[in-house]
Design a protein around this motif. Structure first.
Motif, short mmCIF file in Angstrom:
data_model
loop_
_atom_site.label_atom_id
_atom_site.label_comp_id
_atom_site.label_asym_id
_atom_site.label_seq_id
_atom_site.Cartn_x
_atom_site.Cartn_y
_atom_site.Cartn_z
N ARG A 88 0.82 -1.21 0.00
CA ARG A 88 0.00 0.00 0.00
C ARG A 88 0.86 1.27 0.00
O ARG A 88 0.39 2.33 -0.43
N THR A 89 2.09 1.16 0.48
CA THR A 89 2.99 2.31 0.48
C THR A 89 3.22 2.81 -0.94
O THR A 89 3.44 4.01 -1.15
N TYR A 90 3.18 1.91 -1.91
CA TYR A 90 3.53 2.25 -3.28
C TYR A 90 2.31 2.67 -4.11
O TYR A 90 2.41 2.81 -5.32
N MET A 91 1.16 2.86 -3.45
CA MET A 91 -0.05 3.20 -4.17
C MET A 91 -0.77 4.36 -3.48
O MET A 91 -0.45 4.73 -2.35
N ARG A 92 -1.72 4.93 -4.21
CA ARG A 92 -2.54 6.00 -3.62
C ARG A 92 -3.97 5.47 -3.44
O ARG A 92 -4.50 4.77 -4.28
N ARG A 93 -4.56 5.84 -2.33
CA ARG A 93 -5.90 5.37 -1.98
C ARG A 93 -6.96 6.35 -2.53
O ARG A 93 -6.77 7.56 -2.48
N GLN A 94 -8.04 5.78 -3.03
CA GLN A 94 -9.12 6.61 -3.55
C GLN A 94 -10.46 6.07 -3.07
O GLN A 94 -10.73 4.87 -3.21
N THR A 95 -11.28 6.92 -2.48
CA THR A 95 -12.64 6.55 -2.07
C THR A 95 -13.62 6.96 -3.15
O THR A 95 -13.58 8.09 -3.64
N ASN A 96 -14.52 6.03 -3.52
CA ASN A 96 -15.47 6.27 -4.61
C ASN A 96 -16.90 6.07 -4.12
O ASN A 96 -17.18 5.13 -3.38
N THR A 97 -17.80 6.96 -4.53
CA THR A 97 -19.23 6.82 -4.24
C THR A 97 -20.00 6.93 -5.55
O THR A 97 -19.77 7.85 -6.34
N ILE A 98 -20.89 5.97 -5.78
CA ILE A 98 -21.70 5.94 -7.00
C ILE A 98 -23.17 6.06 -6.61
O ILE A 98 -23.67 5.29 -5.78
N ASN A 99 -23.84 6.99 -7.20
CA ASN A 99 -25.28 7.18 -7.00
C ASN A 99 -26.00 6.52 -8.18
O ASN A 99 -25.90 6.98 -9.32
N TYR A 100 -26.73 5.44 -7.89
CA TYR A 100 -27.48 4.79 -8.96
C TYR A 100 -29.00 4.99 -8.80
O TYR A 100 -29.81 4.31 -9.43
N SER A 101 -29.36 5.96 -7.95
CA SER A 101 -30.78 6.27 -7.74
C SER A 101 -31.21 7.40 -8.67
O SER A 101 -30.41 7.95 -9.45
N THR A 102 -32.47 7.80 -8.56
CA THR A 102 -32.99 8.92 -9.35
C THR A 102 -32.98 10.23 -8.58
O THR A 102 -33.43 11.25 -9.08
N ASN A 103 -32.48 10.18 -7.35
CA ASN A 103 -32.42 11.37 -6.50
C ASN A 103 -30.98 11.69 -6.15
O ASN A 103 -30.06 10.87 -6.36
N LEU A 104 -30.77 12.88 -5.58
CA LEU A 104 -29.44 13.25 -5.12
C LEU A 104 -29.51 13.68 -3.66
O LEU A 104 -29.43 14.87 -3.31
N PRO A 105 -29.66 12.70 -2.73
CA PRO A 105 -29.66 13.04 -1.31
C PRO A 105 -28.25 13.43 -0.87
O PRO A 105 -27.26 12.87 -1.35
N LEU A 106 -28.15 14.38 0.03
CA LEU A 106 -26.85 14.83 0.52
C LEU A 106 -26.47 14.08 1.79
O LEU A 106 -27.33 13.57 2.50
N ALA A 107 -25.21 14.03 2.06
CA ALA A 107 -24.72 13.34 3.26
C ALA A 107 -25.15 14.08 4.51
O ALA A 107 -25.42 15.29 4.49
N GLN A 108 -25.21 13.34 5.62
CA GLN A 108 -25.59 13.87 6.93
C GLN A 108 -27.01 14.46 6.93
O GLN A 108 -27.35 15.27 7.78
N GLY A 109 -27.84 14.10 5.94
CA GLY A 109 -29.22 14.55 5.91
C GLY A 109 -29.40 16.03 5.59
O GLY A 109 -30.47 16.62 5.85
N ILE A 110 -28.37 16.66 5.03
CA ILE A 110 -28.46 18.09 4.71
C ILE A 110 -29.51 18.31 3.60
O ILE A 110 -29.60 17.56 2.64
N LYS A 111 -30.33 19.39 3.75
CA LYS A 111 -31.34 19.75 2.77
C LYS A 111 -30.84 20.94 1.94
O LYS A 111 -30.35 21.94 2.48
N PHE A 112 -30.98 20.83 0.63
CA PHE A 112 -30.59 21.92 -0.26
C PHE A 112 -31.58 21.91 -1.42
O PHE A 112 -31.38 21.29 -2.45
N ASP A 113 -32.71 22.59 -1.23
CA ASP A 113 -33.79 22.59 -2.22
C ASP A 113 -33.64 23.78 -3.16
O ASP A 113 -33.45 24.92 -2.73
N LEU A 114 -33.75 23.49 -4.44
CA LEU A 114 -33.73 24.56 -5.45
C LEU A 114 -35.16 24.84 -5.94
O LEU A 114 -35.97 23.92 -6.03
#
Length: 531
Positions: free
Chosen positions: A505-531
């Motif tokens: 692992r010393t010789y590589m870089r770590r990457q975290t990935n999140t994929i949204n396969y739903s029809t909505n875009l909910p935000l983390a920690q339950g944050i609301k951002f309505d347009l």
């Protein structure tokens, strides 16, 4: 073979070798190593350089083996640029395919094991069996890396958001700069390189200027494999040189990871330079390793581990045993066993398999050996096996010294320091807590061991209240690590880990990935951002 751009004019002189080194001489000739060699390679060609010359003298007999031209700034820049280009291609190869190349490197090392091992022995001075053993370590890490090439795994995590998948993966890092020391002139390079290759990195290697021909030999061996597999030029490069070259690498923002093996002083310099540019450093530095001899130890078995740990490679391993911490009740008994064993040691030509101890690397190392002895005497140390520099027939190089033993106390300053030579210190202890405190009471933290048949003592030694070293063994010595475990130490040893376990692992870089396969875009920690 690598295409020669700047070949030497003459062949190596056979007079540079003893009769029992003929296969080494032929080996060097077969790899196009001449009296004058370019010390800079992009993997598929040797480059011209106007750098200073490095003369390789064998500590075995003092004779000149060959001369190597070190890298200048122009040739170094060419190597780094070529490595950067190669990384763009190499990282796209599937990891199992990269592993297949490493598998073939292991096969090539099997073919060259004897002559390469003999070259290691002749240029560095370690015993022939240790030279063979070092090449075997290279073979073993190739085998490990081949399996690893199919196991560069990340993790999957449950997302707090519905219709989402979260996971992590590991990507190649880039150019890995590898700076190695003379005492393991080929194995440590392979520990880093074979893991880095399967991870998708490319490597630039600066071997020790004291063992340049081992570097050239390895570069030629892997070139055969790389050419057959159409590996991009620049995947494994070689740059020879001294301190200035190391400083170029440490300060080079094109090199995200610098792996450096050597003294603590050198490591601190590398860490400061790399850290200033927020790069990564993997440090394998000094060791001041101790073995605790319990009153419940098997003394005959302990003797083997202690003697080999102290005199193997003439005390020039980072894992060499420097201190024996012996229970007061068996101190005199074990001391007598040690003295008897030391008087049976055979010192001489390491290419003669009947000898136990070869030379130090050079006369500078002899001077450090003598300085440590004088310092020990001034502090009150009592030598029960006398030191000395050996002279006469067979010792013409001036690099052969007598392994010695001194009785000291735990508060002497000399025991706080690593002497890269076969000098062993004996210290008494009363109870296990005191022994562990003595063991841990030095700036270095690489390898440690305890000899005991008492299960409670063994478990305490291995617990969080026990050894503070990166390696802690029971009923084996401090040296002789296997490639399956991560190798490295704490405190002034640098904190790096090489070889087995998850050191990849010393010789590589770590990457975290999140994929949204739903029809909505909910935000983390339950944050609301309505347009």
């Amino acid at each position: 073979m690598i295409k020669e751009i700047n070949p030497g004019d003459t062949a190596l002189s056979a007079n540079a070798y003893k009769d029992n080194s003929t296969s080494t001489y032929n080996f060097l000739k077969s790899l196009e190593i001449r009296e004058n060699n370019s010390g800079v390679s992009t993997g598929l060609q040797w480059l011209k350089s106007k750098g200073e010359t490095i003369a390789s003298h064998s500590p075995v007999d003092g004779k000149l083996i060959a001369v190597v031209t070190s890298a200048d700034r122009e040739s170094y820049t060419t190597v780094i640029n070529k490595a950067g280009e190669a990384f763009k291609l190499w990282k796209m190869w599937p990891s199992p395919k990269r592993g297949e190349v490493v598998r073939q490197v292991g096969d090539a090392l099997r073919r060259y094991k004897q002559p390469l091992g003999k070259l290691v022995s002749y240029e560095m001075g370690k015993s022939l069996q240790e030279g063979y053993g070092e090449v075997q370590e290279m073979i073993d890490i190739c085998d490990f890396a081949v399996g690893l090439s199919r196991q560069l795994h990340g993790f999957t995590m449950h997302s707090e958001r519905p219709g989402h998948r979260m996971y992590e993966q590991w990507h190649p890092l880039g150019i890995v700069g590898i700076i190695t020391a003379f005492n393991f002139p080929v194995a440590v390079w392979s520990w880093n390189t074979m893991l880095a290759l399967v991870c998708g990195d490319v490597c630039v290697w600066k071997p020790s200027e004291k063992t340049p021909l081992c570097g050239i030999a390895c570069q030629n061996i892997i070139a055969e494999v790389f050419q057959k597999n159409n590996v991009p030029e620049g995947v494994c490069s070689l740059v020879q040189g001294g301190r200035e070259l190391g400083e170029w690498m440490a300060n080079d923002t094109n090199i995200p990871l610098v792996s450096a093996t050597g003294s603590t002083k050198m490591g601190k310099s590398v860490a400061a330079a790399v850290g200033a540019r927020l790069g990564r450093s993997l440090l394998e530095l000094g060791g001041n390793n101790a073995i605790i001899i319990s009153k419940d130890a098997d003394l005959d078995m302990s003797l083997i581990g202690c003697v080999f740990g102290a005199v193997g490679t003439a005390g020039q391993r980072c894992t060499s045993t420097r201190r024996l911490i012996i229970h007061e009740s068996i101190y005199d008994i074990f001391k007598d066993k040690l003295v008897k064993a030391y008087h049976q040691l055979r010192i001489g030509d390491p290419l003669d398999e009947n000898n136990h101890v070869g030379p130090l690397i050079d006369k500078e190392a002899v001077s450090m050996y003598l300085a440590a002895i004088e310092r020990c005497k001034k502090e009150g140390g009592n030598f029960i096996v006398e030191p000395g520099v050996l002279k006469g027939k067979g010792f013409e190089s001036g690099c052969y010294v007598r392994p010695c033993i001194a009785e000291v106390t735990k508060d002497m300053d000399i025991v706080q320091h690593e002497t890269f030579a076969p000098v062993l210190y004996l210290i008494k202890y009363h109870d296990l807590e005191e022994a562990i405190a003595i063991q841990n009471g030095v700036p270095q933290g690489l390898s440690s061991a305890m000899m005991t048949l008492n299960l409670r003592e063994a478990e305490q030694f291995l617990s969080s209240a026990g050894s503070d070293c990166g390696i802690a063994n029971v009923n084996i010595g401090t040296s002789g690590a296997e490639i399956g475990g991560a190798f490295g130490g704490e405190k002034e040893t640098g904190g790096g880990r090489e070889s087995g376990s998850d050191a990849w692992r010393t010789y590589m870089r770590r990457q975290t990935n999140t994929i949204n396969y739903s029809t909505n875009l909910p935000l983390a920690q339950g944050i609301k951002f309505d347009l």
